[in-house]
Design a protein around this motif. Structure first.
Motif, PDB file in Angstrom:
ATOM      1  N   ARG A  84      42.406  37.367  17.996  1.00  0.00           N
ATOM      2  CA  ARG A  84      41.427  37.041  16.949  1.00  0.00           C
ATOM      3  C   ARG A  84      41.905  35.860  16.104  1.00  0.00           C
ATOM      4  N   ALA A  85      43.201  35.857  15.729  1.00  0.00           N
ATOM      5  CA  ALA A  85      43.731  34.790  14.878  1.00  0.00           C
ATOM      6  C   ALA A  85      43.754  33.451  15.609  1.00  0.00           C
ATOM      7  N   LEU A  86      44.101  33.453  16.890  1.00  0.00           N
ATOM      8  CA  LEU A  86      44.075  32.212  17.659  1.00  0.00           C
ATOM      9  C   LEU A  86      42.647  31.696  17.802  1.00  0.00           C
ATOM     10  N   GLY A  87      41.705  32.596  17.984  1.00  0.00           N
ATOM     11  CA  GLY A  87      40.294  32.190  18.033  1.00  0.00           C
ATOM     12  C   GLY A  87      39.848  31.580  16.720  1.00  0.00           C
ATOM     13  N   ARG A  88      40.268  32.177  15.629  1.00  0.00           N
ATOM     14  CA  ARG A  88      39.940  31.651  14.294  1.00  0.00           C
ATOM     15  C   ARG A  88      40.575  30.270  14.094  1.00  0.00           C
ATOM     16  N   MET A  89      41.819  30.105  14.569  1.00  0.00           N
ATOM     17  CA  MET A  89      42.492  28.805  14.464  1.00  0.00           C
ATOM     18  C   MET A  89      41.730  27.746  15.263  1.00  0.00           C
ATOM     19  N   ARG A  90      41.236  28.122  16.451  1.00  0.00           N
ATOM     20  CA  ARG A  90      40.469  27.169  17.262  1.00  0.00           C
ATOM     21  C   ARG A  90      39.199  26.732  16.531  1.00  0.00           C
ATOM     22  N   VAL A  91      38.538  27.689  15.879  1.00  0.00           N
ATOM     23  CA  VAL A  91      37.326  27.357  15.123  1.00  0.00           C
ATOM     24  C   VAL A  91      37.685  26.441  13.955  1.00  0.00           C
ATOM     25  N   LEU A  92      38.754  26.763  13.234  1.00  0.00           N
ATOM     26  CA  LEU A  92      39.150  25.967  12.072  1.00  0.00           C
ATOM     27  C   LEU A  92      39.584  24.556  12.460  1.00  0.00           C
ATOM     28  N   LEU A  93      40.257  24.434  13.593  1.00  0.00           N
ATOM     29  CA  LEU A  93      40.803  23.142  13.994  1.00  0.00           C
ATOM     30  C   LEU A  93      39.825  22.317  14.817  1.00  0.00           C
ATOM     31  N   GLY A  94      38.827  22.950  15.400  1.00  0.00           N
ATOM     32  CA  GLY A  94      37.834  22.225  16.186  1.00  0.00           C
ATOM     33  C   GLY A  94      38.252  22.086  17.639  1.00  0.00           C
ATOM     34  N   ASP A  95      37.294  21.793  18.470  1.00  0.00           N
ATOM     35  CA  ASP A  95      37.531  21.694  19.913  1.00  0.00           C
ATOM     36  C   ASP A  95      38.418  20.513  20.281  1.00  0.00           C
ATOM     37  N   GLY A  96      38.264  19.392  19.615  1.00  0.00           N
ATOM     38  CA  GLY A  96      39.021  18.196  19.968  1.00  0.00           C
ATOM     39  C   GLY A  96      40.462  18.230  19.506  1.00  0.00           C
ATOM     40  N   PHE A  97      40.846  19.218  18.730  1.00  0.00           N
ATOM     41  CA  PHE A  97      42.185  19.254  18.181  1.00  0.00           C
ATOM     42  C   PHE A  97      43.242  19.433  19.235  1.00  0.00           C
ATOM     43  N   ALA A  98      43.022  20.297  20.209  1.00  0.00           N
ATOM     44  CA  ALA A  98      44.028  20.555  21.262  1.00  0.00           C
ATOM     45  C   ALA A  98      44.302  19.269  22.039  1.00  0.00           C
ATOM     46  N   THR A  99      43.275  18.528  22.348  1.00  0.00           N
ATOM     47  CA  THR A  99      43.462  17.274  23.066  1.00  0.00           C
ATOM     48  C   THR A  99      44.184  16.269  22.204  1.00  0.00           C
ATOM     49  N   GLN A 100      43.813  16.190  20.932  1.00  0.00           N
ATOM     50  CA  GLN A 100      44.438  15.265  19.989  1.00  0.00           C
ATOM     51  C   GLN A 100      45.895  15.615  19.749  1.00  0.00           C
ATOM     52  N   ALA A 101      46.234  16.918  19.669  1.00  0.00           N
ATOM     53  CA  ALA A 101      47.594  17.361  19.399  1.00  0.00           C
ATOM     54  C   ALA A 101      48.535  17.063  20.554  1.00  0.00           C
ATOM     55  N   ILE A 102      48.007  17.035  21.774  1.00  0.00           N
ATOM     56  CA  ILE A 102      48.830  16.780  22.950  1.00  0.00           C
ATOM     57  C   ILE A 102      49.240  15.309  23.005  1.00  0.00           C
ATOM     58  N   HIS A 103      48.364  14.412  22.597  1.00  0.00           N
ATOM     59  CA  HIS A 103      48.645  12.963  22.691  1.00  0.00           C
ATOM     60  C   HIS A 103      49.391  12.487  21.522  1.00  0.00           C
TER      61      HIS A 103
END
Length: 176
Positions: A157-176
């Motif tokens: 649940r908390a990871l899902g909430r973090m994904r919502v808070l950070l947005g979909d593009g965040f994971a891609t942005q954080a990797i680069h």
């Protein structure tokens, strides 16, 4: 009556506790900093409280196989109990204190801390212990006095909430 020996009535100087506190204080502070969502002052208070709780029982705790691990448990419990009583007279501020960070992208770090702050204290504690401290589900459950299934569901649940808070593009942005 012989008064030359006072070692039985006087507590021994806790040199080993001081060494222990100095050795694990930095790691405890980093964990507390994450648990509090970036509040360095509250993190210092939590570490001091956790170490003082250990100091009182140090004679027994020093014989544990892993007193540093136990200190992490005490810190997590101190954090959770602090959040429960929240009748503190201190006021929450919305600015980060000036802290020198030598690793990673500071913008990324601040964004993650802000997102962590948005989670409930219990969910934040689960994520910090599971993923920052790299603890197993069982270790996290024991530290927070939860069942393993509660830790798994809170993590999800908390990871899902973090994904919502950070947005979909965040994971891609954080990797680069």
């Amino acid at each position: 009556m012989d008064h030359t020996s006072t070692s039985e009535t006087t507590a021994p100087r806790p040199v080993d506790f001081l060494e222990f506190a100095a050795a694990c204080g930095g790691r405890l502070f980093r964990t507390a900093y994450l648990l509090t969502g970036g509040d360095a002052y509250l993190a210092e208070d939590l570490v001091q409280e956790a170490l003082s709780r250990m100091y009182v029982r140090w004679r027994r705790l020093s014989r544990l196989e892993n007193p540093a691990g136990y200190a992490q448990v005490v810190l997590a419990n101190t954090f959770v109990s602090y959040r429960r009583r929240r009748s503190s007279s201190e006021r929450v501020v919305h600015e980060f204190p000036e802290i020198v960070v030598h690793d990673g992208d500071p913008t990324l770090r601040l964004t993650l801390l802000q997102a962590l702050r948005e989670l409930s204290p219990q969910d934040r504690a689960v994520l910090v212990l599971r993923f920052w401290e790299d603890r197993s589900v069982e270790e996290t459950a024991a530290a927070l006095q939860l069942s393993s299934s509660a830790v798994r569901s809170r993590s999800h649940r908390a990871l899902g909430r973090m994904r919502v808070l950070l947005g979909d593009g965040f994971a891609t942005q954080a990797i680069h």
